[in-house]
Design an enzyme around this catalytic site. Structure first.
Site: not given
Length: 317
Positions: A65, A67-68, A143, A211, A269
């Site tokens: 994802h 944001d990672h 996740h 996550d 996070h």
């Protein structure tokens, strides 16, 4: 001088805010650096935090994802531009190898040959990280896409007891020999063992859990960790959303830390839905389940590893 600390580069979840950048965490371990989940803007956050590309020996991605991982192109290109010469292990889920390739070669640049790819797969895998003074274990989490948590663990050792060494007349080269061989003949002729002059010193452990919903893989990742860095995207009132999107609440993160016997808990996070006025509630909800040391991660702060000293292990009668 040895130094073990977590340099927090970003703490927001899917959407950055005015005060929180996308994810990014550099674990500094006696001169060896592991960069976890470099989100968008990580290269600039590194500059602001006073760390450089030369401080990165490994990049570990939990999943793909944005944001990672959207900071990967900038970090890789900075490694090349600054002519980093040591190997940099790149650890990522094997199922996302195509995304890694796109990020790794996102634009034209004078490429570097120091990146060593270490994809992970399956439920659990020990990862080869070049030059690391510890083991790295990846475990699959739960996740909405394939995601992995990481556990870093150094081998155990011993702490020498100066009063015992002095009592047996051991000093200088004899102490080194005792540590290497496990026994030595003291000046008085007595055979002295390492166990008589030392106490066990557990290796330090760090767990990185991003996550995920609650799942069986979390406890072996976090078990006995000196430092647990864990997502706490939602507050308890939004537990249904956390379950739907595959995340944890602050209270759940606290429960994980308590069940795993963690020494220091780092919450991070955070969803952009919460404002500054909500921040104290994260620590409060985690504290309802966990009585230990809780750190609310903020961009650019440094979180030290807890002292090696554990009550009852510093000396021996």
């Amino acid at each position: 001088m040895s130094s073990r600390e977590l340099v927090v580069l970003g703490t927001s979840s899917a959407v950055p805010t005015r005060s929180r950048n996308h994810n990014g965490y550099l674990l500094r371990w006696d001169g060896f650096g592991v960069l976890f989940d470099p989100g968008e803007g990580t290269q600039r956050q590194m500059v602001r935090a006073g760390v450089s590309a030369h401080d990165v020996n490994a990049i570990c991605l939990t999943h793909f994802h944005g944001d990672h991982c959207l900071g990967v192109p900038g970090v890789v290109q900075r490694i090349a531009r600054d002519r980093v010469e040591h190997a940099v292990s790149a650890v990522f889920p094997r199922s996302g190898a195509e995304y890694w390739r796109r990020l790794r070669h996102a634009t034209l640049f004078n490429d570097t040959r120091v990146i060593v790819e270490r994809p992970v797969g399956g439920d659990v895998q020990e990862v080869a990280v070049d030059g690391a003074p510890f083991t790295v274990t990846a475990r699959r989490l739960c996740h909405s896409v394939e995601s992995y948590g990481y556990r870093i663990e150094e081998p155990g050792g011993v702490t020498m007891l100066p009063d015992r060494l002095a009592a047996y007349g051991l000093a200088g080269p004899l102490v080194g020999r005792l540590q290497r061989e496990g026994r030595v003949t003291a000046p008085g002729g007595r055979t002295v063992t390492l166990e008589e002059c030392s106490v066990p010193r557990p290796g330090q452990k760090v767990a990185f859990v991003m996550d995920t919903r609650l799942c069986e893989a979390i406890k072996p990742l976090a078990g006995g960790a000196d430092l647990l860095v864990i997502e706490s995207t939602f507050l308890d009132a939004d537990a249904a959303l956390a379950e739907e999107y595959g995340h944890l609440t602050a209270r759940q993160a606290g429960r994980v830390a308590a069940d795993a016997g963690v020494r220091r808990l780092v919450l991070t996070h955070f969803s952009e839905r919460y404002g500054a006025e909500d921040e104290p509630r994260f620590a409060e909800e985690a504290a309802a389940a966990y009585a230990g040391d809780i750190v609310m991660a903020r961009d650019l702060v440094r979180v030290p590893m807890p002292s090696r000293h554990r009550p009852g292990t510093a000396s021996r009668p």
